[in-house]
Design a protein around this motif. Structure first.
Motif, PDB file in Angstrom:
ATOM      1  N   GLY A 115       0.742  -1.128   0.000  1.00  0.00           N
ATOM      2  CA  GLY A 115       0.050  -0.091  -0.119  1.00  0.00           C
ATOM      3  C   GLY A 115       0.532   1.277   0.032  1.00  0.00           C
ATOM      4  O   GLY A 115       0.254   2.372  -0.378  1.00  0.00           O
ATOM      5  N   PHE A 163      -6.389  -6.581   4.200  1.00  0.00           N
ATOM      6  CA  PHE A 163      -6.359  -5.770   3.301  1.00  0.00           C
ATOM      7  C   PHE A 163      -7.095  -4.378   3.518  1.00  0.00           C
ATOM      8  O   PHE A 163      -6.540  -3.179   3.087  1.00  0.00           O
ATOM      9  CB  PHE A 163      -7.567  -6.323   2.223  1.00  0.00           C
ATOM     10  N   ARG A 166      -3.974  -2.594   4.544  1.00  0.00           N
ATOM     11  CA  ARG A 166      -3.313  -2.085   3.136  1.00  0.00           C
ATOM     12  C   ARG A 166      -3.795  -0.773   2.508  1.00  0.00           C
ATOM     13  O   ARG A 166      -3.230   0.110   2.250  1.00  0.00           O
ATOM     14  CB  ARG A 166      -3.370  -2.978   2.167  1.00  0.00           C
ATOM     15  N   GLN A 170      -2.449   2.993   2.492  1.00  0.00           N
ATOM     16  CA  GLN A 170      -2.276   4.121   0.996  1.00  0.00           C
ATOM     17  C   GLN A 170      -2.675   5.385   1.416  1.00  0.00           C
ATOM     18  O   GLN A 170      -2.449   6.187   0.487  1.00  0.00           O
ATOM     19  CB  GLN A 170      -3.725   3.399   0.052  1.00  0.00           C
TER      20      GLN A 170
END
Lengths: 262, 308, 402
Positions: A115, A163, A166, A170
């Motif tokens: 990310g 996820f 991640r 970002q």
């Protein structure tokens, strides 16, 4: 709004086009089967929008079309009033669990660090500070203990949390999540929703493909009812109260609890 | 065996084998992780019409022309495969099988009909390779190092450099192309680069070991590494190491093995290397500590109950 | 028999160029048909590349059978013996691919790649040993690589023809269960057809085709026989029956033409010629086939896109909006909008008609969402052109009652 290059009437221009996410006249087809028909919707900063609809309604396709993963027949995606460009760091996307190879030789930490690749840029290696940051994100979803485990050894709920971590790494403005609550345990569900709510409270924009109508009102501020085309969109209370749910899932099906799209 | 013999005959062959295996296995790790091992199969076949075509067009047999021809052929093949898949909704295997058999057949036919490449490549060499013909005629003279070794060394250096620089990009576009695209890493570009790298490794190694055994180098060592590791960097290193070991052991078997049962002849070295890779793979599939089949059944059961 | 010139080619083509040539051509044609038919099933089961592993895995078997023959009978050149060896290691190859796929974390692609190269490597090693032997009959082995029908002996031709006929007969006899498994695996197992057994029989036939085709097409290219004809057929039709016929014709035709060409130019590797023949038909099909062909697809995609945009522009007009840009230009040139950017008389009628048609589509989506969403071209055409009349009537009734 209709037509590939149509411009919204002047009165609405200021309010909608500068929103974090504004999708206009979006048409997507697989071959000659339309999947999304003239979809228009917008999401405001701080909103938590659920995308709901029956199987094949184009929920995942909508998210994937927004980030340019599936080709559009026509239509625009505007992010803060500008044409969306991959790589500008404004959008984070959490795919469905099924689409990645869980045998891939990577640890949970490695995946979360991905990310950060956008910040790191081409050529440059992943450094210690990036790993530290990735670990912080794992800690936020309660997975710090499993940072070093190969991803295939994580449980379904842990994979989903990884996820989400991640996506957190970002540090985007807009978060698109494809069924993050599918097949996860209650603890994970609560945890993910808490994190999403915190993000929304911090002014981020969250769009989630969701399949559980029972929790719709509890979890989300807005809903987008999708059935090839937009049946209705708006604040979740109004959408649930209207007759639109049955028009989305089929009028033969009883509206309300139990209509899961699976 | 004298030292002179070793330097003239065996050293260059061993070097060629090691360089070829390492170059292929380096690229192969990513192909195997992408579940595109058969792309190595396809590319190694279409290298033939690429080479013959380049020789026919340029009229000369230069390293650059061969490399260019092979790379063009590899990209054409991949484009054709994508076209077939997109239009015919075919599975990858059927599309690949169509394209590479066609291009290989065209290559064979061009070889037969023209005599431009005569004496340099014939169908037998294409299939079996000619590791034995790599000779260092004047050992010690660095200017006389065989052309194949120079080509392989250059290709390997470039590939290793690229893998080092783009490790991150390769990793993310292999694991999750959607994320890679979102981050601006152009996964399609990375995919094309990987095909190009596959073509380069295949053509460099092809001269030494032939079109089919190249596949063993692309797929075998990465598979061994897959059985042994769960770290991407380790995966690449183990695979490269396995490739080098297989090359040396395989060559030794071919050159000195027949002596053990009193035969003066040697065996086909490319073949023995492929067999060595195969044996290493069988061992790893059976006895790998975590993923070996002898332990896997129990492992799988426990991990499945963990995911549910 | 000496053949040359056009007359010679003609005699080859009508099977009048000697017993051997005629037999080889007949045999390979039958083989091509059988391969095309079996290949369809393999492709539909998504197993095309298994044949690549099988064909390469036959090489060590051929070499071992040759060595065995040499030791026991004093000669290794016996097509039945060599084919048996080829089939034996071919079976081992299939089992190996299956085992790797089921029992390790490696994917099918990696399984096929390693099995084909590992077995082939062993074959190459054995071959390099065979070549050092002073045995006379070894020349026949080279033909297994790229195919050589021209040098075939009469016995070999008879054996290959017989095997091809056998494969063809068994395939035709089992068409129904094969089709059942390919079309609907679950339904087939409900009918009491053992899917696993049928898959095994299918794979066995695939193996037989590959082994029989070794001498004709060569082991590197034999997979083209089971892959290219079905791929070609796929571009022409969606229906299994038609596909089987086209695939069989393409396979048979390519083999007939290829073995004729090989008889005419004895130096040409038969396999390469056959594959180029089949590939040419395939390439033409990919380009010009209706519906699925590249040209047709490009035209259709463009038309479809314009239709969607045009209809949505009409709908916008019916709501009183006026589209801009490309959509407006489209409306203008269709005479929907006049020069004053207002609806023409015809445009008004068209917009109204489209709006009431779209209302029916919306009702279809609301009442039968999953069926509607799976309908090709929903919304993009008048509903009567896509849905059966009774459904449209039902929707009209519902529209009227609201």
């Amino acid at each position: 709004m209709v037509g590939s290059e149509a411009v919204p009437p002047a009165g609405r221009a200021l309010s909608t086009t500068d929103l974090p996410l504004y999708v206009q006249g979006l048409n997507v087809a697989y071959g000659s089967r339309p999947v999304l028909w003239n979809v228009e919707f917008s999401a405001a900063a701080g909103s938590l929008t659920a995308v709901v609809g029956p199987n094949g309604a184009g929920k995942s396709t909508l998210l994937r079309a927004v980030i340019g993963q599936v080709p559009r027949l026509s239509g625009h995606v505007r992010v803060f009033g500008r044409q969306f460009e991959p790589g500008d760091g404004t959008v984070a996307y959490v795919p469905q669990q099924g689409v990645v190879d869980w045998e891939f030789p990577a640890s949970a930490l490695d995946v979360v660090a991905m990310g950060l690749y956008g910040d790191i840029g081409w050529f440059r290696p992943v450094r210690r500070r990036h790993r530290t940051r990735a670990l912080e994100m794992l800690d936020r979803v309660g997975l710090a203990d499993s940072a070093g485990r190969q991803i295939g050894q994580l449980s379904g709920g842990q994979r989903q949390r990884m996820f989400v971590a991640r996506a957190l790494a970002q540090d985007a403005e807009i978060y698109l999540l494809d069924e993050p609550l599918a097949g996860v345990d209650a603890v994970t569900e609560t945890r993910i929703m808490t994190i999403l709510r915190e993000l929304a409270d911090a002014g981020r924009t969250i769009v989630v493909v969701h399949h559980d109508l029972e929790t719709l009102q509890e979890y989300f501020t807005h809903a987008l009812l999708l059935n090839g085309r937009v049946v209705e969109a708006g604040p979740v209370g109004g959408v649930v109260a209207s007759a639109s749910l049955s028009r989305t899932y089929g009028r033969f099906a009883t509206a309300g609890a139990g209509i899961g799209a699976g | 065996m004298t030292l002179q013999e070793f330097l003239v005959l065996d050293l260059p062959a061993i070097l060629t084998a090691v360089l070829a295996c390492v170059a292929c296995s380096l690229v192969g790790s990513f192909l195997v992780l992408r579940r595109q091992a058969l792309l190595a199969d396809a590319v190694s076949h279409v290298v033939l019409p690429g080479i013959v075509g380049a020789v026919l067009v340029t009229g000369a047999l230069t390293g650059v022309a061969i490399m260019a021809g092979a790379l063009v052929a590899a990209l054409v093949a991949v484009a054709a495969i994508e076209l077939l898949r997109a239009c015919g909704r075919l599975e990858a295997g059927a599309a690949m099988g169509t394209v590479f058999t066609t291009m290989f057949a065209v290559g064979v036919a061009m070889l037969e009909w023209s005599d431009v490449a005569d004496g340099y490549i014939d169908a037998r060499h294409v299939v079996f390779g000619s590791l034995e013909t790599v000779l260092w005629m004047s050992p010690g003279d660095l200017t006389a190092v065989p052309r194949q070794i120079v080509t392989l060394a250059v290709v390997l250096a470039i590939l290793a450099g690229l893998c080092g620089c783009f490790h991150k990009e390769l990793a993310v576009s292999t694991f999750d192309p959607a994320l890679a695209a979102l981050l601006g890493f152009r996964p399609r570009l990375v995919a094309i680069a990987l095909v190009t790298a596959t073509g380069a490794a295949a053509v460099a190694a092809f001269e030494a070991v032939g079109s089919i055994l190249v596949i063993a180098m692309f797929v075998g060592p990465p598979c061994v590494a897959r059985m042994l590791t769960d770290r991407l960097s380790l995966q690449v290193w183990v695979s490269v190491l396995v490739a080098a070991v297989a090359a040396i052991v395989g060559y030794a078997l071919a050159a000195f093995g027949p002596g053990l049962y009193g035969s003066p002849n040697s065996l086909n070295a490319a073949g023995t290397i492929a067999v060595t890779v195969g044996i290493l793979q069988l061992l790893s599939m059976l006895f790998a500590p975590r993923y070996g089949a002898l332990l896997a059944t129990r492992r799988r059961q426990s991990s499945q109950s963990a995911t549910r | 028999m000496e053949v040359s010139g056009l007359a010679g080619l003609a005699r080859i083509l009508v099977l009048d160029a000697g017993y051997n040539t005629a037999l080889v051509m007949a045999g390979s044609t039958v083989l091509g048909v059988a391969a095309g038919v079996i290949g369809c099933f393999t492709m539909l089961r998504r197993r095309s590349m298994i044949s690549d592993a099988i064909s390469h895995a036959t090489l060590p078997g051929i070499a071992l059978a040759f060595l065995f023959g040499l030791a026991v009978f004093g000669s290794g050149r016996n097509i039945v013996l060599l084919s048996t060896g080829a089939a034996a290691t071919g079976v081992l190859g299939i089992l190996a691919v299956h085992w790797i796929r089921e029992r390790t974390r490696l994917g099918e692609d990696a399984a096929i790649g390693t099995v084909l190269s590992g077995f082939f490597g062993a074959g190459v090693v054995l071959m390099s040993h065979v070549q050092t032997l002073p045995a006379a009959g070894q020349a026949g082995l080279d033909g297994f690589l790229l195919g050589a029908t021209a040098t075939m002996t009469a016995d070999e031709a008879v054996a290959i023809t017989a095997a091809a006929l056998l494969v063809m007969t068994v395939t035709l006899a089992l068409l129904r269960p094969f089709a059942a498994v390919c079309l609907d695996e679950q339904h087939a197992s409900v009918l009491g057809l053992g899917v696993v057994t049928i898959d095994m029989v299918m794979t066995a036939l695939l193996l037989l085709v590959v082994v029989t085709g070794l001498k004709t097409v060569g082991l590197i290219l034999v997979i083209a026989l089971v892959i290219i004809p079905p791929v070609t057929a796929r571009f022409w039709t969606d229906r299994l029956g038609v596909m089987l016929v086209i695939s069989g014709l393409v396979g048979g035709g390519a083999c007939y033409a290829g073995s004729a060409a090989s008889a005419f130019w004895p130096d040409m590797p038969t396999g390469a010629v056959i594959v180029i023949m089949a590939a040419t038909i395939c390439a033409v099909s990919v380009a010009v086939a209706p519906t699925r062909g590249v040209i047709s697809r490009l035209v259709h995609a463009r038309r479809f896109r314009r239709r969607v945009i045009f209809r949505q522009a009409l709908l916008a007009c019916s709501r009183g909006e006026r589209p801009e840009g490309a959509a407006r230009r489209m409306l203008r040139s269709a005479g929907v909008l006049g020069a004053d950017a207002e609806l023409t008389l015809r445009g008004h009628a068209q917009a109204e008609a489209t709006a009431s048609d779209w209302r029916l589509w919306e009702l279809y989506l609301e009442w039968y969402p999953e069926r509607a969403l799976a309908t090709p071209e929903w919304g993009s055409r008048p509903i009567g052109e896509v849905l059966p009349a009774d459904t449209v009537a039902e929707l009209r009734a519902r529209a009227g009652s609201e």
